[in-house]
Motif scaffolding. Structure first.
Motif, short mmCIF file in Angstrom:
data_model
loop_
_atom_site.label_atom_id
_atom_site.label_comp_id
_atom_site.label_asym_id
_atom_site.label_seq_id
_atom_site.Cartn_x
_atom_site.Cartn_y
_atom_site.Cartn_z
N ILE A 1 -8.14 4.59 1.71
CA ILE A 1 -7.24 3.67 0.99
C ILE A 1 -7.37 3.86 -0.51
O ILE A 1 -6.52 3.43 -1.28
CB ILE A 1 -7.54 2.21 1.42
N LYS A 9 -2.49 5.59 1.20
CA LYS A 9 -2.83 4.18 1.41
C LYS A 9 -2.20 3.62 2.67
O LYS A 9 -2.84 2.90 3.43
CB LYS A 9 -2.42 3.35 0.19
N GLY A 10 -0.94 4.00 2.88
CA GLY A 10 -0.24 3.49 4.06
C GLY A 10 -0.88 4.00 5.33
O GLY A 10 -1.16 3.24 6.27
N LYS A 38 3.57 1.56 -1.44
CA LYS A 38 4.08 1.78 -2.79
C LYS A 38 2.98 2.31 -3.69
O LYS A 38 3.23 2.70 -4.83
CB LYS A 38 4.60 0.46 -3.39
N GLY A 39 1.75 2.31 -3.17
CA GLY A 39 0.64 2.83 -3.94
C GLY A 39 -0.09 1.77 -4.74
O GLY A 39 -0.84 2.08 -5.65
N VAL A 40 0.15 0.52 -4.41
CA VAL A 40 -0.54 -0.56 -5.10
C VAL A 40 -2.03 -0.51 -4.76
O VAL A 40 -2.39 -0.20 -3.62
CB VAL A 40 0.06 -1.93 -4.69
N ARG A 64 -4.42 7.96 -3.41
CA ARG A 64 -3.01 7.69 -3.65
C ARG A 64 -2.16 8.48 -2.68
O ARG A 64 -2.42 9.64 -2.41
CB ARG A 64 -2.66 8.09 -5.08
N GLY A 65 -1.18 7.86 -2.11
CA GLY A 65 -0.31 8.55 -1.17
C GLY A 65 -0.80 8.45 0.26
O GLY A 65 -0.07 8.69 1.19
N LEU A 113 0.83 -1.20 0.00
CA LEU A 113 0.00 0.00 0.00
C LEU A 113 0.86 1.25 0.00
O LEU A 113 0.55 2.24 -0.64
CB LEU A 113 -0.92 0.00 1.22
N GLU A 164 -4.08 2.42 6.14
CA GLU A 164 -3.98 1.09 6.73
C GLU A 164 -3.76 1.19 8.24
O GLU A 164 -4.27 0.38 9.00
CB GLU A 164 -2.81 0.34 6.07
#
Lengths: 250, 1274
Positions: B733, B739-740, A127-129, B736-737, A125, B743
């Protein structure tokens, strides 16, 4: 002399990690200044599984942290996958770490509030997957690692060995250049430890995955291709592991 | 290990974990600041309020007055009064009154004046010069009877300052009473002549002014003699009640006495009666009241036995009744004349400086001078008059106030020993003096208002303090969670559970003491600040705000600090002591079991039982309530209280009970939803719809309702936080950017539900309050839209200080039309304020009855007149649409009241109102008087104390005016007279909150020959709706925020119809009996309609030009009327709305203090949380960095957590706040306006707080080298 010859022989293979004259000082200028690494030179080839051994305080973990770019070196060079990282800013270093290095810790260091599959998918995630894709990959990997029936368990619902498998999954998911393990079996009983070591060996063999493990367990070290011995912040000597020795004999 | 070890561990923990302790101490200090601050605010305000009230009393403790209202004492009574109070340190005589005052063009219609003896006792202090501050020498200043001193207050009121050049002239008026004695109308006895046609025998007639002698020498039984006069006055017989003849004569004389009237008929006062009977009988003139004497009177004498008979008549008198029956007294005509007098102001005294000056707010005369001025209005020009004797029991009240208890005892003792006097007339005994102790009243009044204020303050404070408690609990919980590992180690090395518990509690104790002391200082600053702010908001700014720090407050602060930290620490400490050693060492956080223990189930069962009992109260245990399973059981607030508590407990208990058998979260979810839904239902549906009587809304019902809503919603969100967080993750999620972070962050938040809940709960509570406050203004703005309809076109009102002058060819109304062409209608009204003239006070008891007590049964309430043309215009009755000024009533006379219901539409209400007006103008209509009383009245009349007044529910009857629904007199008995007949009276309308519908009052009408009023009984038949424009402009509202509040203006007025007003000599012509009566169109108040819209800004200019027209010397109206004693004031209808808005604004900004403080607590809470989160999650942050989270992501995740919690709090707060506001809105019958922009501001505010509070810890977190972070063990 024999070891030197061997290591030169290794360089001719594809070096994935090469360290030259690495120094690390903590608390510089203070009364409690520690010179943890005093000029380490080390080269690891792709597909090698290497153990670092030595007494407490000899600099094993510091060396591993330096390789993993978790901490800044005081001087010296580290080249991973032909990239010299000594000049990179923090943001690029972080990205480099994310893409090239996988970590496995003694205390597993999983996020306690995330499930197994979530722990594993996080690097993807980052990495932007796409989240769906990341989830599928993480599940696949965990199934491969024998954790298919524990996908949605939280770390505190898993046994030590299971947690370490999740940690391995998290380290592997990005297909890093090197996986670093800091006493990966230190918290496990001997049966589980051997399970984990078999897992490492399998990864090493099937994926040609480079692994560097810090341990002071002789038995663990002997599962590796090479054993680096450290003393007082320096590498004292390097010996090939039993497998390598057998290979040689054959 | 024992207590000593616990101490040691606690001490080390305190001394080594400085930053962590700081947060606990900070939290405790904040909580204590709030509590102490409120305490100090209340104390300070009470002191300031009381001081400002008491200051006006100077050194005077008690006043002794004549016990008959309005009567004077004499100067000689100083001796006997002094004997009554041997322990008084000072006693002085005082004469006081009110006069108008004109300086240049500045006019004050009611300036207080007092006469002070120049050699008064030193005890009362000194007059100080306003400018120099030097002592004023009274003897040298009061050179003649026009010399006066002006107080600095009065000078400012008249536009003067301390540099005004002295002396200067002040014009005033004194009443000069001239007495004309008119002898009783007598039939002249001289110049009578014998009527030969009716005379047949020898006779003697002697007729002169002294008497009439008629003698008959009979020749037979038919002999008679008749004499007559044609000089009798043409008396209007309606003015007289009796004919009284004083006569004597021989007993054989038979006398006939006949008077002829204008229609040619006659009446016989004597019809062949003997002289002694004629002498004894008073002849009743009532049957001839519409006739006038023609002028001829006949008297005839016959003899009953044929011998000589004679008659002597000494006089023939036409008499009027007076109190106590008829007697032949001369008619005394008292002609009050206003004499304009120039007074000479010799000096200014400072009325704000401690000393005798603070006693007087107006002008001061030398005692003898004022006595001579005031004697002019006495029929006998009596100069020996004293209004009151002022008594001081101690000196230096300004440095140390007299003790309330001491004064109370003194007054009671004094009242007991006052001598009594028997009234010769009624035979009753009365105390000859009346004791008045304004100081005592002020103590009571101050106490009353402060109780009210501190209730509100405490209520708000409690809510905010609750947030403080949440903060402390949160911090305590964290510090325990944080140390679970150490606790595990301690347990492993042999510390027992008690030891762990003890060491944490000891640590809390230390923190509590330090926090308490810090909180004391914080509270001092906070209390002082709030008090000053409150005074600036509501006060005149003159209140001296000295912080009052009572010993209790100091002790309280420390005790509260300790108690807070210990109580909030008990739960976390227990939790720590129960830590599972192995889990703790392995770093596994304590997790709740999914299902509850048996103890909790028992507790749940118990709560269910209590809840059921509360529910059964409705209708089963308490007869007055309806059972809750029928719709009737949900239509009063008292029932809702039971329902809310009952269902709340039932739900909570069921949750606990079920938690053993089903999933805990599901079980508590049910409880949370019920807890939230019941009061929400109350606010959204029941209020205003089912519950029609919302007048009894009390603070406890509000608290329960608001409390349950907040608790329920917070609990619900807390229980479902993981679901909410999963939702959040799903959204983030995708980005973009992020997502981490997506989580990690939501999972982190839901991993610490308790901590997260406590944080957003703080914001939920504060924002509920905030949104409530924010909705208050626009919602009350909703009232304004109705104003235009309600005002019936009246855009502003003009008041004159006295009735207009009758002018040739023009009138004040005419002049107003000329002044501005936009004025379309001027409705002139007559009003009258009795001020100090007790003969024009309203009586609450029949003044002729033996129960009447002049000291308590007279009320200085105003009177006014409404004529049919003013209200109905040309409309004939209610069915006609074309009314001129038909305004709303909210209390109605018999026959109309019964059809009133609270849910009537405006047009239906207007029809009821118009029908009531029709009754009002019907002079033959009579309404029964009812057995109602008024709590307020009994307080004003002194029968009960203000502290007896019950606020809110529980007060029976009418304490807050007419009920808002149905027949307010349903079931109330009408009054009956001695014969058992229902008493019926003509009706009056009122805007006074004091007088309930059906109440019987006596209004003074014309003044009798004795100078005493004749009273007419009335029933209060209607009250103006003060919520609508009905109360405006006549209704006088309490004008908060300064300005003069005239006591009688506050009390309101009674309004008579034209028919009855004309029979009062102060509103109407009173049958031409009094010279001081008003002409038909002599008005003093004018309702003005214009062609402009109600909120037009031009009204300011128009009213200004009217004021200039009237208030300039020798110009405009003062020129026309040739009288500089006119002053006009105006009130713009729309300004009333603005006033309401200003008041709302003030209340809002007052609430804002608390809200701001609450937000500050929230911010601190966030700060603490993020610091702790970062510290505790060091390792996790290390992991994040190790697997490749960039620094920005770490910062983001820390901030995101705070923002998310803040926003959750915001959402809960907004929803809850709106629900409660909706309840208030439907209660007041206005549309709810949602202040979206304000909510937007809160949102940005919250985000700012979150970012502000989290930025430093987040930055620190991002800077931690991952390698180091990974080694962190807590």
């Amino acid at each position: 002399m024999k070891t030197r010859k061997n290591s030169q022989e290794l360089i001719k293979k594809q070096p994935i990690l090469s360290i030259t004259n690495l120094h690390k000082r903590y608390n510089i200028g203070k009364s409690n200044e520690v010179h943890a690494l005093r000029g380490v030179d080390l080269t690891v080839n792709k597909g090698d599984m290497m153990a670092i051994m030595g007494p407490s305080g000899c600099g094993k973990t510091t060396l591993l942290n330096m390789i993993g770019h978790l901490d800044r070196r005081s001087s010296g060079n580290i080249i991973i996958d032909k990239v010299d990282t000594s000049t990179l800013p923090d943001s690029q270093m972080t990205a480099f770490r994310r893409d090239n290095i996988g970590f496995i810790f003694q205390l597993f260091n999983l996020f306690p509030f995330l499930s197994a599959v979530e722990n594993v998918e996080t690097p993807l995630l980052l990495k932007g997957v796409n989240s769906g894709l990341a989830r599928e990959q993480a599940k696949m990997l965990l199934r491969e690692l024998g954790m298919g029936d524990r996908l949605y368990h939280q770390p505190n619902e898993l046994s030590g060995g299971q947690q370490q498998r999740v940690a391995v999954g998290r380290a592997l998911i990005n297909q890093p250049a090197i996986i670093l393990g800091d006493e990966p079996t230190g918290d496990l009983d001997s049966t589980t430890s051997s399970d984990v070591m078999i897992l490492f060996r399998r990864i090493n063999r099937t994926n040609n995955q480079t692994l560097v493990l810090v341990t002071h367990n002789r038995w663990i070290a002997e599962q590796c291709d090479y054993i680096v011995h450290m003393r007082d912040g320096k590498i004292s000597h390097l010996e090939p592991g039993p497998f390598k020795r057998m290979e040689k004999k054959q | 290990m024992g207590t000593k070890t616990s101490f040691l561990i606690a001490w080390r923990s305190i001394s080594r974990r400085k930053t962590k302790n700081l947060s606990v101490i900070l939290a405790v200090a904040l909580g204590v600041t709030l509590l102490v601050g409120i305490q100090i605010t209340t104390d300070t305000l009470e002191n300031a309020f009381l001081t400002s009230l008491l200051q006006g009393e100077g050194e005077v403790d008690v006043r002794i007055l004549n016990s008959t209202s309005g009567g004077y004492l004499s100067t000689t009574e100083i001796g006997p009064i002094g004997d009554l109070i041997p322990d008084a340190v000072g006693i002085m005589s005082e004469v006081s009154s009110q006069i108008p005052a004109l300086v240049e063009s500045q006019f004050d219609p009611n300036m207080n004046i007092a006469g002070v003896s120049t050699n008064y006792s030193d005890v009362f202090g000194t007059f100080y010069d306003w400018k120099t501050g030097n002592q004023l020498d009274l003897d040298s200043l009061f050179v003649d009877n026009s010399s006066i001193l002006l107080s600095s207050d009065q000078a400012e009121k008249l536009g003067l300052n301390m540099d005004t050049i002295l002396p200067f002239n002040l014009t005033t008026e004194f009443t000069n009473l001239t007495t004309t004695v008119i002898p009783p109308p007598l039939i002249p006895l001289s110049n009578w002549t014998v009527n030969s046609e009716l005379t047949n025998s020898p006779h003697v007639l002697v007729s002169n002014p002294l008497g009439l002698h008629l003698e008959l020498q009979p020749t037979n039984f038919a002999s008679m003699v008749t004499a007559y006069t044609i000089a009798a006055p043409n008396l209007r017989l309606s003015n007289y009640a009796y004919v009284n003849v004083t006569s004597s004569g021989t007993s054989n004389a038979l006398i006939s006495l006949s008077f002829f009237m204008d229609d040619g008929s006659s009446f016989d006062v004597a019809n062949w009666t003997i002289p002694s009977i004629l002498n004894a009988v008073s002849f009743d003139l009532t049957p001839y009241s519409d006739r006038i004497l023609r002028g001829d009177v006949y008297v005839s004498v016959m003899s009953s036995n044929g011998t000589q008979a004679s008659l002597d008549m000494l006089d023939i008198a036409f008499e009027t009744p007076t109190i106590g029956g008829s007697s032949r007294l001369p008619v005394v005509l008292l002609t009050p004349e206003l004499a304009r007098v120039e007074l000479n102001v010799k000096g200014f005294f400072d009325s704000n400086r401690p000393g005798i000056g603070s006693q007087y707010s107006g002008a001061v005369f030398k005692l003898e001078h004022l006595q001579s001025w005031l004697s002019l209005k006495d029929p006998f020009h009596e100069t020996d008059i004293v209004s009151a004797y002022l008594i001081a029991f101690k000196t230096d009240h300004f440095t140390e106030e007299i003790s309330e208890e001491f004064l109370k005892t003194k007054v009671e003792l004094l009242e007991e020993i006052i001598p009594e006097k028997t009234d010769d007339f009624t035979g009753e005994t009365n105390k000859i003096y009346q004791v008045s102790a304004p100081r005592l009243n002020f103590f009571g009044v101050a106490g009353f208002f402060i109780t009210l204020l501190s209730t509100i303050l405490s209520a708000l404070g409690l809510l905010i303090t609750l947030t403080g408690l949440l903060l402390i609990t949160n911090v305590q919980l964290m510090s325990v969670e944080d140390r679970e590992f150490q606790t595990g180690v301690l347990r492993a090395v042999g510390e027992n559970r008690r030891g762990i518990f003890q060491s944490i509690i000891i640590e809390n104790l230390f923190q509590g003491i330090i926090g308490g002391i810090l909180g004391l200082f914080g509270g001092l600053a906070f209390g002082q600040g709030v008090a000053i702010y409150l005074v600036s908001l509501f006060g005149t700014g003159e209140l001296s705000v000295q912080p009052v720090i009572s010993q209790e407050a100091v002790i309280l602060s420390v005790i509260v600090g300790i108690a807070l930290s210990i109580i909030t620490g008990i739960l976390p400490a227990l939790r720590a002591s129960r830590v599972n050693i192995v889990d703790a060492l392995r770093g596994i956080k304590v997790k709740f079991e999914a299902k509850s223990s048996r103890n909790l189930v028992t507790l749940g069962g118990l709560i269910i039982f209590l809840g059921l009992i509360m529910l059964l109260v409705n209708g089963v245990f308490e007869e007055s309530s309806q059972v809750f399973w029928s719709a009737d059981g949900w239509d009063t607030l008292a029932e809702w209280r039971n329902l809310m508590i009952g269902f709340g407990m039932l739900a909570g208990g069921t949750g606990l009970f079920l938690s053993r058998f089903i999933n805990r979260i599901k079980a508590f979810n049910i409880a949370a939803i019920v807890l939230w839904a019941i009061p929400s239902f109350l606010f959204l549906v029941a209020m205003g719809n089912w519950i029609t009587d919302t007048g009894s809304l009390s603070i406890d019902i509000l608290f329960i309702g608001v409390g349950e809503i907040i608790l329920g919603s917070i609990l619900f969100v807390a229980l479902n936080l993981p679901i909410v967080m999963r939702g959040l993750r799903k959204v983030l999620i995708k980005i973009r950017g992020l997502k981490g972070v997506a989580e990690i962050s939501p999972a982190m938040i839901s991993s610490h539900i308790t901590r997260s809940t406590l944080t957003f709960a703080i914001f939920a509570i504060i924002l509920t309050l905030n949104v409530l406050v924010a909705t208050l203004i626009p919602t009350s703005l909703g009232n304004i839209t109705e104003l235009e309809e309600d005002s019936k076109g009246v855009d502003f009102v003009v008041f004159l200080n006295k009735p207009e002058t009758i002018l040739n060819g023009t009138s004040f109304s005419e002049e107003l039309y000329n002044l501005d062409s936009q004025i379309t209608d001027v409705i002139g009204l007559k009003t009258f304020k009795p001020n100090q003239d007790f003969t024009k006070f309203i009586a609450l008891e029949n003044p002729l009855s033996s129960e009447f007590d002049g000291t308590t049964d007279l009320l200085p309430i105003g009177t006014g007149e409404f004529t049919s043309i003013q209200i109905r215009g040309n409309a004939s009755d209610y069915s006609d649409d074309n009314w001129r000024y038909a305004f709303y009533l909210d209390g109605f006379p018999d026959g109309i009241r019964e059809s009133f219901a609270s849910d009537l539409s405006d047009s239906e209400l207007l029809v009821l109102s118009k029908r009531s007006w029709d009754q009002f103008f019907n002079s033959t209509y009579r309404m029964a008087a009812y057995n109602v009383s008024s709590d307020f009245l009994s307080i004003i009349s002194g029968e009960s104390d203000i502290s007896d007044l019950q606020l809110g529910p529980g007060s029976e009857g009418d304490s807050f005016g007419p009920g808002s629904g149905g027949d307010s007199l349903e079931g109330v008995e009408p009054l009956r007279n001695v014969d058992g007949d229902i008493i019926e009276n003509p009706i009056v309308f009122t805007d006074s909150f004091l007088l309930p519908i059906g109440f019987q009052v006596w209004i003074p009408m014309n003044i009798s020959s004795m100078g005493l009023p004749n009273y007419q009984a009335f029933t209060i038949g209607g009250s103006f709706d003060s919520q609508r424009a009905g109360g405006f402009p006549l209704g006088s509202s309490l004008n908060l925020g300064g300005g003069e509040t005239d006591f009688s203006a506050v009390l309101g007025s009674l309004y008579l119809s034209e028919y009855w007003a004309n029979q009062t000599n102060f509103l109407g012509e009173a049958n031409n009996q009094s010279l001081s009566s008003r002409a038909k169109d002599q008005y003093d108040s004018y309702l003005i309609k214009t062609s402009l819209s109600i909120d037009d800004l031009q009204f300011e200019q128009i009213t200004q030009s009217i004021k200039e027209f009237v208030n300039t010397n020798d110009e405009g109206y003062r020129f026309l009327a040739d009288d500089n004693f006119y002053v006009a004031s105006t009130a713009i209808t729309y300004a009333r709305v603005e006033q309401t808005l200003q008041l709302t604004d003030r209340i809002t900004s007052f609430l804002q203090i608390y809200v701001t403080f609450g937000l500050a607590i929230g911010a601190v809470g966030m700060g603490v949380i993020s610091v702790r989160n970062v510290a505790e999650r060091k390792r996790e942050i290390g992991m994040m960095r190790a697997i490749g989270f960039p620094r920005a992501a770490v910062i983001l995740s820390v901030l995101l957590e705070l923002v998310v919690l803040g926003v959750i709090g915001l959402v809960i707060g907004v929803i809850d706040g709106l629900i409660i506001s909706a309840g208030f809105a439907s209660m007041q019958n206005v549309a709810l306006v949602i202040p979206w922009d304000q909510i937007g501001v809160y949102l940005s505010f919250i985000v700012l707080i979150a970012i502000g509070a989290g930025s430093i810890p987040a930055y620190v977190a991002s800077k931690i080298p991952p390698a180091e972070a990974l080694r962190y063990v807590g």
